[in-house]
Enzyme design. Structure first.
Site, PDB file in Angstrom:
ATOM      1  CG  ASP A  20      -0.186  -0.001   2.531  1.00 46.67           C
ATOM      2  OD1 ASP A  20       0.975  -0.454   2.550  1.00 46.67           O
ATOM      3  OD2 ASP A  20      -0.746   0.454   3.545  1.00 46.67           O
ATOM      4  CD  GLU A  21       5.006   3.411   2.962  1.00 48.36           C
ATOM      5  OE1 GLU A  21       5.691   4.365   3.383  1.00 48.36           O
ATOM      6  OE2 GLU A  21       4.804   2.376   3.636  1.00 48.36           O
TER       7      GLU A  21
END
Length: 479
Positions: free
Chosen positions: A105-106
């Protein structure tokens, strides 16, 4: 350091929990906690509603339940999260060839390398378009930070949460950092932060004022010099499109401490098999086998063995892990086991020495088994030992003599199906739903889909033939 804020950092908002809320209409706007639900489970992600109660990532699940007893507690669905992550990474790839994923998610993105931004206005426009595209594609929100360096871009995305965008103009870094805690800097964890606190340094401005020499004295040459530069707001690390994997590993935490040495050995062998499967899936082999053991008192031991050449042979990894286990004292119990392979390569080299040793061991075992059977037959007056011939031959061909003469285990009874909270199911009559809970031979299911209204709850026997595990449904409809 860049003169324009063309390094972008994207961080999806409460990713796992947000994905669960988006896929389960009845959970929207309610506290949701995702993680391991066993006695030793930890929180992977908490929704913003759950965070208001003090729940946060890496917190023991028992503590989270005490803080937010009415939250929904769900087991992670990593394949589902991975599919959403792939959509997000594809959108980032359209912005630039230089995308550096940090997790599902990053990621960092070099907008300048993609030719989509060369000043503050164009960088902001690219960031806003990205947020719109992510919401339209996945139904989820992400926060964007823009700056002239990776360190400041990550700080900016944290300030933008949730669902926002913050741009920090190059040249303002020192002013931004000065009043912040030293923990905001990369590489300053709890231990380093405490060490600096004892030296009277709690803010970034304290580090800048202390000077490089003092930080080097406290932390060593590499860490001290690096920290001093970051305290000045200086970070010239580039966005790296591909990171070479350094190791592949798997581990399991057990709800109850393991004491049985045979069971511990069995778990290590199982982990070795899983590790090799992951190793092969990544297209690698490796030379160094690593065993990790966390004991009952939370002390953690690691042992390693380096082979003569890289391997992806499950037998070689399994045997090496077993040898490492022999050197570990498991008295008192084991709460976690892990097996890893490092020193990765993209080729394999047959371990001829290991094969020779295995052959010698097999021959010795065969001779020992034959001698034992002969002695037993002689002592009992048995007229012949021909019946042992098959077992001895098996040992010579590489099958363990111990397993060859071991008693046959009784066939295991069928295992009752387990329904994990949050996982997808499908019923022949009611359609798609998800597990709210199970126990005492029953499973409770809420039938709803991402685009539906909150659904009804029904309860079934755990072995109901019309209820089956299901597939995750997309959060956004396919046109």
């Amino acid at each position: 350091m860049r003169a324009a804020p063309t390094i972008l950092h994207l961080d999806m908002d409460a990713f796992f929990a947000a994905a669960e809320q988006a896929s389960k209409p009845s959970l929207r706007g309610k506290p949701v906690v995702v993680g391991g639900l066993g006695p030793r489970g930890v929180v992977a992600t908490a929704s913003y509603e759950a965070r208001r109660f003090g729940v946060h990532s890496a917190m023991p699940m028992g503590q989270a339940r005490r803080l937010a007893p009415n939250a929904a507690y769900l087991v992670p669905r990593f394949s589902f999260y991975r599919s959403i992550s792939e959509q997000v990474m594809e959108l980032l790839g359209r912005l630039s060839p230089l995308v550096e994923p940090l997790s599902l998610d990053e990621a960092f993105v070099d907008l300048e390398a993609g030719g989509v931004a060369d000043d503050s206005a164009s960088a902001r426009a690219a960031g806003e378009r990205l947020r719109v595209d992510i919401l339209a594609t996945t139904g989820l929100t992400g926060s964007v930070g823009l700056a002239g360096s990776k360190m400041i871009a990550k700080i900016a995305s944290e300030e933008a949460k949730p669902d926002g965008l913050v741009l920090i103009e190059p040249g303002t870094e020192r002013e931004l950092l000065a009043p912040r805690s030293v923990r905001i800097l990369p590489g300053v964890g709890p231990a380093t932060g405490e060490h600096l606190r004892r030296a009277g340094m709690t803010t970034v401005s304290d580090l800048a004022e202390a000077g490089e020499d003092e930080l080097v004295r406290l932390l060593g040459r590499a860490h001290g010099a690096s920290l001093y530069l970051m305290a000045q707001g200086y970070d010239d690390r580039p966005v790296v499109a591909e990171r070479d994997a350094k190791s592949v590993s798997v581990e399991d935490t057990f709800d109850v401490d393991l004491h049985d040495r045979v069971r511990i050995r069995s778990e290590v062998e199982r982990l070795a098999e899983r590790c090799v499967a992951r190793l092969r899936a990544s297209g690698h082999s490796g030379r160094t086998i690593v065993l990790k053991v966390r004991r009952f008192d939370f002390s953690t031991l690691t042992r390693s063995e380096t082979l003569r050449g890289p391997t992806d042979d499950p037998g070689v990894v399994r045997e090496a892990a077993g040898r490492l286990l022999e050197a570990v004292d498991t008295t008192g119990g084991v709460r976690l086991l892990g097996v890893g392979v490092s020193g990765l390569a993209d080729y394999t080299q047959e371990d001829l020495f290991a094969q020779a040793e295995a052959a010698e061991a097999a021959e010795a075992a065969a001779e020992g088994a034959a001698a034992s059977v002969a002695a037993s037959a002689s002592a009992s007056g048995s007229p012949s030992v021909d019946g042992a011939g098959g077992d001895v031959a098996a040992a010579v061909t590489g099958v363990s003599a111990v397993s060859a003469v071991a008693p046959v285990e009784p066939e295991a009874e069928p295992v009752e199906r387990r329904w994990a909270p949050g996982h997808d199911v499908r019923h022949a009559v009611y359609g798609a739903g998800w597990v709210q809970g199970s126990g005492v031979g029953r499973v409770t299911v809420r039938f709803e889909e991402p685009g539906s209204e909150p659904g009804r709850v029904r309860t079934f026997a755990v072995d109901d033939p019309e209820l089956e595990p299901g597939e995750a449904l997309p959060l956004v409809g396919r046109g």
